[in-house]
Design a protein around this motif. Structure first.
Motif, PDB file in Angstrom:
ATOM      1  N   VAL A   1       0.265  -1.767   0.328  1.00 43.00           N
ATOM      2  CA  VAL A   1       0.289  -0.485   0.260  1.00 43.00           C
ATOM      3  C   VAL A   1       0.796   1.609  -0.221  1.00 43.00           C
ATOM      4  CG1 VAL A   1      -1.408   1.414   1.455  1.00 43.00           C
ATOM      5  CG2 VAL A   1      -1.983  -1.141   1.014  1.00 43.00           C
ATOM      6  N   TYR A   2       1.660   1.089   0.759  1.00 40.06           N
ATOM      7  CA  TYR A   2       2.899   2.341   0.553  1.00 40.06           C
ATOM      8  C   TYR A   2       3.212   2.390  -1.123  1.00 40.06           C
ATOM      9  CZ  TYR A   2       1.884   2.488   6.042  1.00 40.06           C
ATOM     10  OH  TYR A   2       1.486   2.569   7.706  1.00 40.06           O
ATOM     11  N   TRP A   3       4.057   1.750  -0.614  1.00 40.75           N
ATOM     12  CA  TRP A   3       5.046   1.499  -2.325  1.00 40.75           C
ATOM     13  C   TRP A   3       3.896   1.994  -3.001  1.00 40.75           C
ATOM     14  CZ3 TRP A   3       4.431  -0.614  -7.224  1.00 40.75           C
ATOM     15  CH2 TRP A   3       5.202  -0.259  -8.368  1.00 40.75           C
ATOM     16  N   LYS A   4       2.699   1.721  -3.719  1.00 37.63           N
ATOM     17  CA  LYS A   4       1.947   2.312  -4.263  1.00 37.63           C
ATOM     18  C   LYS A   4       0.924   3.644  -3.986  1.00 37.63           C
ATOM     19  CE  LYS A   4      -2.749   0.909  -6.676  1.00 37.63           C
ATOM     20  NZ  LYS A   4      -3.816   2.249  -6.613  1.00 37.63           N
ATOM     21  N   SER A   5       0.669   4.307  -2.928  1.00 40.92           N
ATOM     22  CA  SER A   5       0.420   5.364  -2.473  1.00 40.92           C
ATOM     23  C   SER A   5       1.738   6.459  -2.455  1.00 40.92           C
ATOM     24  CB  SER A   5      -0.051   5.248  -1.051  1.00 40.92           C
ATOM     25  OG  SER A   5      -0.107   6.928  -0.943  1.00 40.92           O
ATOM     26  N   ARG A   6       2.950   6.024  -2.600  1.00 43.15           N
ATOM     27  CA  ARG A   6       4.210   7.070  -3.020  1.00 43.15           C
ATOM     28  C   ARG A   6       4.222   7.395  -4.261  1.00 43.15           C
ATOM     29  NH1 ARG A   6      10.018   5.830  -0.249  1.00 43.15           N
ATOM     30  NH2 ARG A   6      10.682   8.300  -1.165  1.00 43.15           N
ATOM     31  N   SER A   7       3.942   6.046  -5.334  1.00 42.14           N
ATOM     32  CA  SER A   7       4.179   5.646  -6.171  1.00 42.14           C
ATOM     33  C   SER A   7       3.077   7.190  -7.471  1.00 42.14           C
ATOM     34  CB  SER A   7       4.313   4.644  -7.030  1.00 42.14           C
ATOM     35  OG  SER A   7       4.349   4.401  -8.470  1.00 42.14           O
TER      36      SER A   7
ATOM     37  N   GLN B  95      -5.381  14.400   7.697  1.00 43.35           N
ATOM     38  CA  GLN B  95      -6.131  13.884   8.708  1.00 43.35           C
ATOM     39  C   GLN B  95      -6.691  12.071   8.396  1.00 43.35           C
ATOM     40  OE1 GLN B  95      -8.875  15.842  11.113  1.00 43.35           O
ATOM     41  NE2 GLN B  95      -6.727  17.280  11.819  1.00 43.35           N
ATOM     42  N   ARG B  96      -7.033  12.191   7.368  1.00 43.77           N
ATOM     43  CA  ARG B  96      -8.581  10.962   6.283  1.00 43.77           C
ATOM     44  C   ARG B  96      -6.848   9.937   6.136  1.00 43.77           C
ATOM     45  NH1 ARG B  96     -11.946  14.291   3.977  1.00 43.77           N
ATOM     46  NH2 ARG B  96     -13.718  14.709   5.603  1.00 43.77           N
ATOM     47  N   GLU B  97      -6.077  10.456   5.631  1.00 41.59           N
ATOM     48  CA  GLU B  97      -5.283   9.792   4.723  1.00 41.59           C
ATOM     49  C   GLU B  97      -3.388   9.169   6.006  1.00 41.59           C
ATOM     50  OE1 GLU B  97      -4.392   9.219   1.184  1.00 41.59           O
ATOM     51  OE2 GLU B  97      -6.740  10.828   1.630  1.00 41.59           O
ATOM     52  N   VAL B  98      -3.904   9.741   6.823  1.00 39.33           N
ATOM     53  CA  VAL B  98      -2.860   9.279   7.750  1.00 39.33           C
ATOM     54  C   VAL B  98      -3.227   8.395   9.107  1.00 39.33           C
ATOM     55  CG1 VAL B  98      -1.715  10.341  10.283  1.00 39.33           C
ATOM     56  CG2 VAL B  98      -1.540  12.008   8.618  1.00 39.33           C
ATOM     57  N   GLN B  99      -4.831   8.749   9.185  1.00 35.50           N
ATOM     58  CA  GLN B  99      -5.555   7.468   9.658  1.00 35.50           C
ATOM     59  C   GLN B  99      -5.346   6.191   8.841  1.00 35.50           C
ATOM     60  OE1 GLN B  99      -6.710   6.746  13.014  1.00 35.50           O
ATOM     61  NE2 GLN B  99      -5.039   9.192  13.117  1.00 35.50           N
TER      62      GLN B  99
ATOM     63  N   LEU C  35       7.740   1.676   9.996  1.00 36.20           N
ATOM     64  CA  LEU C  35       6.315   2.056   9.306  1.00 36.20           C
ATOM     65  C   LEU C  35       5.479   2.865   9.611  1.00 36.20           C
ATOM     66  CD1 LEU C  35       4.144  -1.801   8.155  1.00 36.20           C
ATOM     67  CD2 LEU C  35       5.531  -0.214   7.147  1.00 36.20           C
ATOM     68  N   GLN C  36       5.733   3.297  11.018  1.00 37.60           N
ATOM     69  CA  GLN C  36       5.121   4.721  11.629  1.00 37.60           C
ATOM     70  C   GLN C  36       6.295   5.725  11.379  1.00 37.60           C
ATOM     71  OE1 GLN C  36       2.565   5.144  14.232  1.00 37.60           O
ATOM     72  NE2 GLN C  36       2.794   7.277  13.262  1.00 37.60           N
ATOM     73  N   GLY C  37       7.576   5.562  11.066  1.00 41.06           N
ATOM     74  CA  GLY C  37       8.189   6.456  10.620  1.00 41.06           C
ATOM     75  C   GLY C  37       7.575   6.893   9.430  1.00 41.06           C
ATOM     76  N   TRP C  38       7.377   5.722   8.347  1.00 43.59           N
ATOM     77  CA  TRP C  38       7.889   6.383   7.513  1.00 43.59           C
ATOM     78  C   TRP C  38       6.133   6.606   7.361  1.00 43.59           C
ATOM     79  CZ3 TRP C  38       3.742   5.695   2.927  1.00 43.59           C
ATOM     80  CH2 TRP C  38       3.904   5.676   1.865  1.00 43.59           C
ATOM     81  N   VAL C  39       4.898   6.535   7.902  1.00 42.87           N
ATOM     82  CA  VAL C  39       3.637   7.041   8.210  1.00 42.87           C
ATOM     83  C   VAL C  39       4.306   8.478   8.501  1.00 42.87           C
ATOM     84  CG1 VAL C  39       1.258   7.761   9.054  1.00 42.87           C
ATOM     85  CG2 VAL C  39       2.207   5.091   8.275  1.00 42.87           C
ATOM     86  N   ASP C  40       4.786   9.093   9.531  1.00 44.60           N
ATOM     87  CA  ASP C  40       5.505  10.329  10.087  1.00 44.60           C
ATOM     88  C   ASP C  40       5.880  11.202   8.656  1.00 44.60           C
ATOM     89  OD1 ASP C  40       4.123   9.717  12.536  1.00 44.60           O
ATOM     90  OD2 ASP C  40       6.290   8.669  13.148  1.00 44.60           O
ATOM     91  N   ALA C  41       6.438  10.937   8.292  1.00 44.71           N
ATOM     92  CA  ALA C  41       7.827  11.477   7.313  1.00 44.71           C
ATOM     93  C   ALA C  41       6.115  11.650   5.816  1.00 44.71           C
ATOM     94  CB  ALA C  41       8.171  10.404   6.513  1.00 44.71           C
ATOM     95  N   ARG C  42       5.115  10.774   5.711  1.00 52.90           N
ATOM     96  CA  ARG C  42       4.660  10.805   4.493  1.00 52.90           C
ATOM     97  C   ARG C  42       3.390  12.246   5.419  1.00 52.90           C
ATOM     98  NH1 ARG C  42       7.713   8.385   2.825  1.00 52.90           N
ATOM     99  NH2 ARG C  42       8.458   9.921   2.949  1.00 52.90           N
ATOM    100  N   SER C  43       3.244  11.950   6.998  1.00 49.50           N
ATOM    101  CA  SER C  43       2.581  13.192   7.445  1.00 49.50           C
ATOM    102  C   SER C  43       3.071  14.527   7.453  1.00 49.50           C
ATOM    103  CB  SER C  43       2.496  13.262   8.616  1.00 49.50           C
ATOM    104  OG  SER C  43       1.740  13.925   8.987  1.00 49.50           O
ATOM    105  N   VAL C  44       4.503  14.549   6.891  1.00 50.04           N
ATOM    106  CA  VAL C  44       5.099  15.881   7.326  1.00 50.04           C
ATOM    107  C   VAL C  44       5.009  16.715   5.344  1.00 50.04           C
ATOM    108  CG1 VAL C  44       7.579  16.904   6.987  1.00 50.04           C
ATOM    109  CG2 VAL C  44       6.738  15.456   8.836  1.00 50.04           C
ATOM    110  N   ASP C  45       5.300  15.463   4.577  1.00 49.04           N
ATOM    111  CA  ASP C  45       5.329  16.063   2.924  1.00 49.04           C
ATOM    112  C   ASP C  45       3.861  16.587   3.447  1.00 49.04           C
ATOM    113  OD1 ASP C  45       7.539  14.384   2.971  1.00 49.04           O
ATOM    114  OD2 ASP C  45       7.476  12.879   1.624  1.00 49.04           O
ATOM    115  N   MET C  46       2.909  15.556   3.904  1.00 48.35           N
ATOM    116  CA  MET C  46       1.580  16.220   3.198  1.00 48.35           C
ATOM    117  C   MET C  46       1.510  17.769   3.534  1.00 48.35           C
ATOM    118  SD  MET C  46      -1.259  12.955   3.443  1.00 48.35           S
ATOM    119  CE  MET C  46      -0.579  11.995   4.801  1.00 48.35           C
ATOM    120  N   SER C  47       1.452  17.774   5.049  1.00 51.35           N
ATOM    121  CA  SER C  47       2.047  19.328   5.388  1.00 51.35           C
ATOM    122  C   SER C  47       2.364  20.508   4.997  1.00 51.35           C
ATOM    123  CB  SER C  47       2.380  18.788   7.231  1.00 51.35           C
ATOM    124  OG  SER C  47       2.542  20.316   7.545  1.00 51.35           O
TER     125      SER C  47
END
Length: 222
Positions: free
Chosen positions: A40-46, A113-117, A191-203
């Motif tokens: 899921v993360y690989w697909k979403s990042r791509s 917030q929806r995306e992070v959840q 994986l939690q670190g990956w989510v935190d990094a993507r949260s920063v990207d979205m912000s």
């Protein structure tokens, strides 16, 4: 008794086997969650990178109207869904700068917030497995030691020969509990670190879009 896996299993009691089966189910569940989240993360990042490349070229020209009216499709990743929610709010916003910026900001925050959840889905399973598996193994250890004392009492004598099967049973459940817990904890932290990094990207992307909206309304009233 030979201290091989097959022989230890043969001498393992019912309770210890139940513990091992439970740990096996926990391990399988955590492996499934790991594999699913990585995909899921690989697909979403791509998809997010593809969206950023397409939309970035438009927004670089400060052309918010074109960006808001450009269809981007469904496969836009977590970043695309956040930015599209802001562009949608901009498209339907009023001519008031303050109202428009506030509306876009709220839309971006809600979607982020929806995306992070959504990205965190399943991580609770890894956290649960990582924290409880050692205790499940410890439960098997405790019962193995109890069985050793029961065998010693039944034989009326001590010695390693009498209690070896109980000790082996205790050790194997402890080891298995750790084998299950360690990968789950490592995967959860990664994986939690990956989510935190993507949260920063979205912000960061949300703030950049808000700056564009503010500049657009500032320029339109100048």
């Amino acid at each position: 008794m030979q201290f091989t896996i097959a022989d230890i299993w043969e001498h393992t009691g019912l309770f210890a086997r139940m513990i091992i089966f439970a740990l096996g189910a926990m391990s399988l569940t955590s492996l499934v969650v790991m594999a699913e989240r990585v995909l899921v993360y690989w697909k979403s990042r791509s998809e997010s990178r593809g969206f950023a490349a397409r939309m970035g070229a438009i927004l670089a020209k400060d052309d918010l109207t074109t960006a808001a009216n450009t269809p981007s499709g469904k496969d836009v990743g977590h970043l695309g869904r956040v930015i599209n929610s802001g562009l949608t709010a901009y498209r339907v916003s009023s001519s008031s700068k303050d109202v428009a910026v506030e509306s876009v900001a709220r839309a971006l925050e809600r979607q982020a917030q929806r995306e992070v959840q959504s990205l965190k889905r399943g991580l609770g399973v890894l956290a649960t497995v990582g924290s409880t598996a050692p205790f499940v193994g410890l439960l098997g250890t405790t019962m193995g030691i109890v069985n050793s004392f029961n065998l010693m009492a039944a034989a009326g004598a001590g010695g390693l020969t009498t209690i070896s099967s109980g000790i082996a049973e205790a050790l194997i459940t402890t080891a298995f509990g750790l084998v299950v817990a360690i990968p789950a904890v490592m995967a959860y932290n990664f994986l939690q670190g990956w989510v935190d990094a993507r949260s920063v990207d979205m912000s960061e992307s949300s703030n950049e879009l808000l700056d564009l909206v503010a500049r657009h309304f500032g320029g339109s009233h100048s």
